[in-house]
Design an enzyme around this catalytic site. Structure first.
Site, mmCIF file in Angstrom:
data_model
loop_
_atom_site.group_PDB
_atom_site.id
_atom_site.type_symbol
_atom_site.label_atom_id
_atom_site.label_comp_id
_atom_site.label_asym_id
_atom_site.label_seq_id
_atom_site.Cartn_x
_atom_site.Cartn_y
_atom_site.Cartn_z
ATOM 1 N N LYS A 1 46.177 28.974 34.116
ATOM 2 C CA LYS A 1 47.109 30.177 34.380
ATOM 3 C C LYS A 1 47.970 29.400 35.516
ATOM 4 C CE LYS A 1 47.657 34.876 35.481
ATOM 5 N NZ LYS A 1 46.612 36.161 35.391
ATOM 6 N N SER B 1 48.621 39.731 32.669
ATOM 7 C CA SER B 1 49.396 38.687 33.387
ATOM 8 C C SER B 1 49.072 37.230 32.924
ATOM 9 C CB SER B 1 49.361 38.788 34.589
ATOM 10 O OG SER B 1 48.100 38.525 35.158
ATOM 11 N N ILE C 1 43.183 41.591 36.784
ATOM 12 C CA ILE C 1 43.029 42.726 37.771
ATOM 13 C C ILE C 1 43.073 44.188 37.057
ATOM 14 C CG2 ILE C 1 45.035 42.791 38.548
ATOM 15 C CD1 ILE C 1 44.141 43.080 41.158
ATOM 16 N N GLY D 1 43.242 44.294 33.232
ATOM 17 C CA GLY D 1 43.381 43.836 31.836
ATOM 18 C C GLY D 1 44.043 42.771 31.753
ATOM 19 N N SER D 2 44.446 41.955 32.752
ATOM 20 C CA SER D 2 45.405 40.564 32.530
ATOM 21 C C SER D 2 44.620 39.761 31.582
ATOM 22 C CB SER D 2 45.731 40.144 33.835
ATOM 23 O OG SER D 2 46.244 41.184 34.590
#
Length: 484
Positions: free
Chosen positions: A44, A119, A140, A142-143
């Protein structure tokens, strides 16, 4: 790399190719004993990699290349893995969409008219689209789990600080009520477990001594003892979509048939937990830190609806909250929460409330003598521009960040015509504007993946993975039996 670029042409999921990967290959034989020897890994955008930006989708972090690798990247390299691409994120990271003014919108591999979630959306899209086999995201609220569910793969949010967060960039650092985690994303559970085993090694415990030195417990992961599984279909705050409910019920039936014991479970005071603990915790500063990171550039269209209330003067939010209370209790409570905390003593009080809540849930869990918990997982993937308007659904995933319970998403089904037809009857838990918006967000989802969520107690990440594997295998066997 070529495959990742092809997938990117279609989905816009990558931010940078890591040409250091080519250099790394020259000396790869020095890492022959590494568990991930020669395995390409996507990471990421916000995970530090020497010489590359960790933009978090905001302009102020551009042209600030990391001076050293994040701990997690350093450990991956020592294990012989080759990080080869960085993937896209939403502006500021505090969103479950995946669009920003630098790189634009990432699309869903199953339907280009849908979002991939966020995210860690670039990761979800790249892996789901076949451009990577293994990736790392952060979670944080469900990211990791939301993009995994939207893109038809699986993802694990471990206990916070089980994997070192050192060198991961953020736009809300210092917030302590709802904890972030770094977690793996892949096409199957075995890959997640193997990844965890590789990361939980002496190198990580040495590079970051604040991480508890707990190696991966393969014995727990590989156990086949029958489980005692708690379950709930709704938290009475967010009513799952018809496809979520069906996927959850089918999974529950398969687990019962396989000889596991299923016990109903209920979270205490979810309304209060969402507003006074999750939202008020993440936005204790009224969103000021996040907004500061967005100065000097425009707000991404996917984020405007979410950001608007943060910018209102406090007295306006308070006034609106009072007026809305009798008609729209949920919106009233949300406006009150984004007022943040008024003082340091109130922040401490808030932290104490969170602590008490965790122990209350653990006590309920212990009383029922549970091993794990099964619950629905947000889905299917949304139409564009709804994530910012629908932060209310995050009770579904955010509760487990608040509690710091490991939680994973496993894809088990796809949306049927019948699920789609049943959306017309969807009322939600409040029947308010947000419930009506949710229907519009998930409309047109036939054929999209649907997942369930598997949860365990803190530091029992191997138990969570073991449960995820069980769900994955039972689902696969069931599909196989149906075919024949």
């Amino acid at each position: 790399m070529e495959k990742a670029l092809q997938v990117n042409d279609k989905l816009n999921c990558n931010t940078e190719m890591l040409m250091g990967a080519v250099e790394q290959l020259k000396n790869i034989d020095t890492h022959k004993n590494g568990l991930l020897y020669g395995v390409p890994i996507s990471i990421k955008d916000n995970l530090g990699y020497t010489g590359h930006d960790s933009t978090c989708g905001v302009l102020c972090k551009l042209d600030q290349p990391a001076v050293m690798d994040s701990v997690v990247v350093a450990v991956l390299k020592r294990q012989g893995a080759i990080p080869f691409v960085k993937t896209n994120v939403p502006q500021g990271l505090l969103s479950y969409d995946c669009s920003n003014p630098i790189y634009g919108q990432t699309k869903n591999p199953f339907n280009l008219q849908k979002t991939c979630g966020g995210s860690s959306g670039g990761e979800g899209a790249l892996i789901g689209g076949g451009g990577s086999i293994l990736g790392l995201g952060t979670d944080i609220a469900g990211s990791v789990r939301i993009p995994a569910a939207f893109c038809g793969i699986c993802g694990l949010k471990p206990t916070s600080n089980r994997i070192s967060l050192r060198g991961a960039s953020s736009c809300a650092r210092g917030q302590k009520s709802v904890l972030s985690s770094i977690g793996p994303m892949a096409r199957d559970v075995e890959s997640l477990a193997f990844f965890m085993q590789a990361l939980l090694c002496e190198d990580m415990f040495t590079l970051d001594p604040t991480v508890p030195p707990i190696p991966f417990n393969r014995k727990v992961y590989e156990s086949s003892e029958p489980l005692r599984i708690g379950y709930f279909e709704t938290d009475d705050y967010f009513q799952p979509s018809p496809s979520m409910v069906r996927a959850f019920r089918e999974t529950k039936d398969l687990l019962e048939k396989a000889g596991h014991t299923l016990v109903p479970f209920k979270f205490p005071r979810v309304f209060n937990a969402v507003h006074d603990m999750i939202v008020k915790g993440i936005l204790a500063d009224e969103g000021a830190t996040l907004l500061k990171h967005m100065e000097g550039g425009h707000i991404d269209p996917t984020l405007r609806a979410q950001i608007k209330p943060y910018r209102l003067p406090k007295f306006v939010k308070t006034f609106l909250s009072v007026i809305l209370k009798p008609i729209f209790p949920r919106m009233s409570a949300a406006l009150n929460s984004v007022c943040g905390v008024r003082s340091i003593s109130e922040l401490w009080e808030q932290h104490a409330k969170v602590e008490d809540y965790i122990h209350e849930v653990v006590a309920d869990w212990r009383r029922l003598n549970l091993d794990v918990l099964l619950c629905p997982m947000l889905g299917p993937a949304y139409n564009f521009f709804f994530c910012g308007k629908l932060t209310s659904v995050l009770s579904n995933t955010g509760l487990f960040n608040l509690l710091n319970f490991p939680a994973g998403a496993v894809t088990v089904s796809t949306v049927t015509e019948e699920d789609e037809a049943q959306l017309k009857q969807y009322k939600g838990c409040f029947g308010d504007m947000l419930d009506k918006l949710f229907v519009k967000a998930v409309e047109g989802g036939v054929g999209l993946p649907v997942a369930v969520q598997c949860v365990s107690l803190p530091w029992q990440d191997e138990m969570c993975l073991r449960f995820m594997r069980e769900v994955e295998q039972l689902t696969a066997n069931n599909k196989h039996t149906r075919r024949h």
